[in-house]
Design a protein around this motif. Structure first.
Motif, PDB file in Angstrom:
ATOM      1  N   ILE A  69      44.854  40.798  38.010  1.00  0.00           N
ATOM      2  CA  ILE A  69      45.396  40.983  39.357  1.00  0.00           C
ATOM      3  C   ILE A  69      45.996  42.384  39.492  1.00  0.00           C
ATOM      4  CG2 ILE A  69      47.166  40.191  40.977  1.00  0.00           C
ATOM      5  CD1 ILE A  69      46.767  37.376  39.861  1.00  0.00           C
ATOM      6  N   GLY A  70      46.695  42.826  38.448  1.00  0.00           N
ATOM      7  CA  GLY A  70      47.265  44.166  38.475  1.00  0.00           C
ATOM      8  C   GLY A  70      46.205  45.245  38.555  1.00  0.00           C
ATOM      9  N   LEU A  71      45.095  45.060  37.831  1.00  0.00           N
ATOM     10  CA  LEU A  71      44.014  46.046  37.880  1.00  0.00           C
ATOM     11  C   LEU A  71      43.450  46.158  39.293  1.00  0.00           C
ATOM     12  CD1 LEU A  71      42.095  47.994  36.445  1.00  0.00           C
ATOM     13  CD2 LEU A  71      40.641  46.046  35.884  1.00  0.00           C
ATOM     14  N   GLY A  72      43.250  45.003  39.952  1.00  0.00           N
ATOM     15  CA  GLY A  72      42.762  45.053  41.328  1.00  0.00           C
ATOM     16  C   GLY A  72      43.773  45.694  42.260  1.00  0.00           C
ATOM     17  N   ALA A  73      45.075  45.429  42.034  1.00  0.00           N
ATOM     18  CA  ALA A  73      46.106  45.968  42.913  1.00  0.00           C
ATOM     19  C   ALA A  73      46.298  47.468  42.739  1.00  0.00           C
ATOM     20  CB  ALA A  73      47.432  45.246  42.668  1.00  0.00           C
ATOM     21  N   THR A  74      45.938  48.014  41.591  1.00  0.00           N
ATOM     22  CA  THR A  74      46.031  49.466  41.428  1.00  0.00           C
ATOM     23  C   THR A  74      44.974  50.194  42.247  1.00  0.00           C
ATOM     24  OG1 THR A  74      44.556  49.478  39.494  1.00  0.00           O
ATOM     25  CG2 THR A  74      46.935  49.253  39.086  1.00  0.00           C
TER      26      THR A  74
ATOM     27  N   LEU B 194      34.901  37.020  29.594  1.00  0.00           N
ATOM     28  CA  LEU B 194      34.571  37.990  30.637  1.00  0.00           C
ATOM     29  C   LEU B 194      34.252  37.307  31.959  1.00  0.00           C
ATOM     30  CD1 LEU B 194      32.395  40.510  28.589  1.00  0.00           C
ATOM     31  CD2 LEU B 194      34.742  40.797  29.370  1.00  0.00           C
ATOM     32  N   VAL B 195      33.586  36.166  31.905  1.00  0.00           N
ATOM     33  CA  VAL B 195      33.275  35.441  33.144  1.00  0.00           C
ATOM     34  C   VAL B 195      34.556  35.026  33.859  1.00  0.00           C
ATOM     35  CG1 VAL B 195      32.305  33.299  34.062  1.00  0.00           C
ATOM     36  CG2 VAL B 195      31.000  34.660  32.415  1.00  0.00           C
ATOM     37  N   ILE B 196      35.530  34.539  33.090  1.00  0.00           N
ATOM     38  CA  ILE B 196      36.811  34.135  33.685  1.00  0.00           C
ATOM     39  C   ILE B 196      37.532  35.343  34.274  1.00  0.00           C
ATOM     40  CG2 ILE B 196      39.072  33.157  33.179  1.00  0.00           C
ATOM     41  CD1 ILE B 196      37.729  31.465  31.019  1.00  0.00           C
ATOM     42  N   ILE B 197      37.552  36.437  33.531  1.00  0.00           N
ATOM     43  CA  ILE B 197      38.236  37.636  34.002  1.00  0.00           C
ATOM     44  C   ILE B 197      37.574  38.174  35.264  1.00  0.00           C
ATOM     45  CG2 ILE B 197      38.758  40.026  33.437  1.00  0.00           C
ATOM     46  CD1 ILE B 197      40.524  37.960  32.046  1.00  0.00           C
ATOM     47  N   ILE B 198      36.255  38.245  35.265  1.00  0.00           N
ATOM     48  CA  ILE B 198      35.541  38.746  36.446  1.00  0.00           C
ATOM     49  C   ILE B 198      35.770  37.813  37.634  1.00  0.00           C
ATOM     50  CG2 ILE B 198      33.249  39.217  37.403  1.00  0.00           C
ATOM     51  CD1 ILE B 198      32.411  40.106  34.590  1.00  0.00           C
ATOM     52  N   GLY B 199      35.802  36.512  37.369  1.00  0.00           N
ATOM     53  CA  GLY B 199      36.052  35.558  38.452  1.00  0.00           C
ATOM     54  C   GLY B 199      37.403  35.767  39.093  1.00  0.00           C
ATOM     55  N   VAL B 200      38.434  35.967  38.254  1.00  0.00           N
ATOM     56  CA  VAL B 200      39.775  36.217  38.789  1.00  0.00           C
ATOM     57  C   VAL B 200      39.788  37.514  39.606  1.00  0.00           C
ATOM     58  CG1 VAL B 200      42.179  36.686  38.186  1.00  0.00           C
ATOM     59  CG2 VAL B 200      40.897  34.940  36.939  1.00  0.00           C
ATOM     60  N   GLY B 201      39.090  38.536  39.103  1.00  0.00           N
ATOM     61  CA  GLY B 201      39.029  39.799  39.839  1.00  0.00           C
ATOM     62  C   GLY B 201      38.333  39.659  41.185  1.00  0.00           C
ATOM     63  N   CYS B 202      37.265  38.883  41.227  1.00  0.00           N
ATOM     64  CA  CYS B 202      36.546  38.678  42.492  1.00  0.00           C
ATOM     65  C   CYS B 202      37.418  37.933  43.504  1.00  0.00           C
ATOM     66  CB  CYS B 202      35.252  37.910  42.227  1.00  0.00           C
ATOM     67  SG  CYS B 202      34.007  38.855  41.319  1.00  0.00           S
ATOM     68  N   VAL B 203      38.161  36.950  43.028  1.00  0.00           N
ATOM     69  CA  VAL B 203      39.058  36.215  43.924  1.00  0.00           C
ATOM     70  C   VAL B 203      40.113  37.153  44.501  1.00  0.00           C
ATOM     71  CG1 VAL B 203      40.822  34.407  44.018  1.00  0.00           C
ATOM     72  CG2 VAL B 203      38.662  33.998  42.811  1.00  0.00           C
ATOM     73  N   TRP B 204      40.636  38.043  43.657  1.00  0.00           N
ATOM     74  CA  TRP B 204      41.647  38.980  44.138  1.00  0.00           C
ATOM     75  C   TRP B 204      41.086  39.911  45.205  1.00  0.00           C
ATOM     76  CZ3 TRP B 204      46.577  40.136  44.601  1.00  0.00           C
ATOM     77  CH2 TRP B 204      46.924  41.448  44.952  1.00  0.00           C
ATOM     78  N   PHE B 205      39.923  40.507  44.943  1.00  0.00           N
ATOM     79  CA  PHE B 205      39.344  41.426  45.920  1.00  0.00           C
ATOM     80  C   PHE B 205      38.931  40.706  47.206  1.00  0.00           C
ATOM     81  CE2 PHE B 205      38.563  44.320  42.238  1.00  0.00           C
ATOM     82  CZ  PHE B 205      39.261  45.403  42.743  1.00  0.00           C
TER      83      PHE B 205
ATOM     84  N   ALA C 283      41.796  46.608  49.470  1.00  0.00           N
ATOM     85  CA  ALA C 283      41.627  47.112  48.104  1.00  0.00           C
ATOM     86  C   ALA C 283      40.156  47.244  47.758  1.00  0.00           C
ATOM     87  CB  ALA C 283      42.328  46.175  47.121  1.00  0.00           C
ATOM     88  N   TYR C 284      39.349  46.263  48.156  1.00  0.00           N
ATOM     89  CA  TYR C 284      37.912  46.335  47.880  1.00  0.00           C
ATOM     90  C   TYR C 284      37.282  47.533  48.583  1.00  0.00           C
ATOM     91  CZ  TYR C 284      32.970  45.123  47.843  1.00  0.00           C
ATOM     92  OH  TYR C 284      31.601  45.163  47.687  1.00  0.00           O
TER      93      TYR C 284
END
Length: 501
Positions: A267-272, A303-314, A320-321
């Motif tokens: 979430i922090g990576l997307g928010a930056t 990685l699938v879980i991490i990418i999924g969380v990132g997609c939900v954030w964006f 941000a997207y």
């Protein structure tokens, strides 16, 4: 006849049977200082008087001195634990007071480390990476020499201090004889520091940029570093390191904590909204899948879980997207800074213009042919190059860049060599951790294409993890299995005189 270590008491004469044994290497634990109670009382009294007097003159310096005095006993008793507590503070330097406290703690660590040098010099059985130490020393010497030809030697001297401090901490870390648990503790401390920095930004809200910020980008997460791009450059390596810690984490609570930290980091990576951070994350994903061996299924699932969380954030934050996919701003002036840096380097290719003298030369190259945007970042409010490799090449030439790249490549190579050594040994958890260090360091170096973070403690701490793991593998190499083609060791049988009746 069954032969075991000890004394054979079968038919015939008694014999001593000695089998080859693995030499056990234990980390040294020698006291740094031995003081009497009266001496301790005297030191405490003098310290209290000194801090009280300093408080009236400079409160910030007094607070830093108080932190150092409270921190000193812990470091003298347990240096690795002291370093583990120091690492998170390097990700909070944007918060008032933490920068001074972090530097004060670093000085205490260096003091304690110097106290161990005499005992360490007597230990001949542990190899010290002398070649890497020599390269680090040559780099700092070359940076110092650049003051001779620098137009503004005072700027070079000021910039040299963080370089020397970061290099010193790198030397401290890679020369300690750490156990496996201590290595994991330091890596976990790195992850915790970045996570705390992210949580501070998320809980406290997005911070309005200050006049000292590198780029005035409103609405981006800055965390405890007060810069979204630097924060993103710490988030991506932390995610890679967390994936490496999972296989060796036996505690369910520990795994839950790592998982929660990873969610906060994504979430922090997307928010930056850092494009450099996302590029580094993409490289980390590809590299992680390629070099993963026995744990490739786990890596892909992670990685699938991490990418999924990132997609939900964006998906929940279209602004941000749009920013990370929108390139009309041409990197907020980075392209112009890079163009000017290339022009300066062409005129000073070998030795450069002097450490931290890019901003002194940059305004002179604005009038050259070529389209430049954000010219005020060059002429009116000069900024750094925002590319650690280009800035190093511009300021200290190909010589300085070559020394710096040697350190980077050596750290990468030693992380991978350690991974292969542990894998041959059957220690797959530590092998996975070593591979994650390789991925983390590579992603950080990719992110550095968009940052001038060569003198940062964060990047040098990451660089130290490769040599640390390799030295641990070397110290415990007696546990390696014998090669398949080598003959099995034979017991040495020494006959003893026959027992008399």
């Amino acid at each position: 006849m069954n032969i075991t270590a000890g004394t054979y008491t079968g038919p015939g004469r008694a014999m001593n049977v000695s089998m080859p044994r693995l030499q056990k290497v234990a980390p040294s634990a020698t006291p740094i200082l031995a003081l009497s109670p009266n001496a301790i009382i005297a030191i405490v009294f003098v310290a209290c008087v000194g801090v009280g007097s300093l408080m009236a003159i400079n409160p910030k310096a007094a607070v830093a001195a108080l932190v150092a005095l409270c921190y000193l006993p812990l470091v003298l008793i347990n240096l690795p634990l002291g370093i583990a507590l120091w690492i998170p503070t390097t990700f909070l330097t944007g918060i008032p007071g933490f920068d001074s406290a972090s530097h004060a703690a670093g000085l205490v660590i260096a003091f304690a480390w110097f106290g161990t040098l005499r005992n360490k010099a007597r230990e001949r059985q542990v190899a010290i990476p002398r070649k890497l130490l020599l390269v680090v020393a040559l780099l700092i010497v070359w940076l110092a020499l650049s003051m001779v030809w620098a137009e503004k030697p005072a700027s070079s001297f000021t910039a040299l201090q963080p370089w020397a401090a970061a290099a010193l901490m790198f030397v401290v870390l890679m020369t300690l004889d750490l156990s496996q648990a201590q290595i994991r503790m330091l890596i976990l401390a790195f992850i915790i520091g970045v996570t705390i920095s992210v949580l501070i930004g998320l809980v406290g809200g997005v911070k309005v940029p200050t006049d000292t910020s590198a780029l005035r980008d409103d609405g981006r997460l800055r965390g405890g570093l007060d810069d979204p791009n630097y924060l993103a450059a710490g988030i991506v390596p932390s995610l890679a390191l967390a994936a490496g810690l999972f296989p060796g984490m036996r505690s369910a609570l520990g795994r839950f904590g790592l998982a929660a930290a990873c969610i906060a980091l994504v979430i922090g990576l997307g928010a930056t909204e850092s494009r450099g951070g996302l590029i580094a994350a993409f490289v980390a994903i590809i590299t992680g899948v390629i070099i993963a061996k026995r744990g490739r299924v786990f890596v892909v699932a992670f990685l699938v879980i991490i990418i999924g969380v990132g997609c939900v954030w964006f998906a929940s934050d279209p602004v941000a997207y749009k920013r990370v996919t929108h390139t009309a701003d041409k990197g907020n002036g980075r392209s112009s800074l890079w163009i000017v840096g290339g022009r300066i380097w062409k005129d000073h290719p070998i030795i450069g213009v002097g450490l931290d003298n890019y901003r002194a030369f940059a305004p002179r190259y604005v009038g050259s042919a070529g389209l430049l945007t954000f010219v005020d970042f060059i002429a009116e409010r000069p900024h750094v190059v925002h590319n650690v490799y280009l800035q190093t090449m511009v300021e200290v030439g190909l010589v300085g860049l070559g020394l710096f790249l040697t350190i980077l490549i050596t750290s990468l190579a030693q992380a991978m060599r350690a991974a292969r050594r542990f894998e041959r040994r059957g220690d797959y958890a530590t092998s996975a951790l070593s591979r994650s260090v390789y991925v983390a360091l590579l992603s950080a170096l990719i992110a550095s294409f968009f940052l001038s973070n060569g003198s940062g403690f964060q990047i040098w701490t990451l660089l130290s993890f490769g040599p640390i793991l390799w030295r641990y593998a070397e110290r415990t190499k007696g546990a390696d299995p014998a090669p398949a083609h080598a003959p099995a060791p034979r017991p040495v049988i020494r006959p003893e005189p026959a027992l008399q009746a």
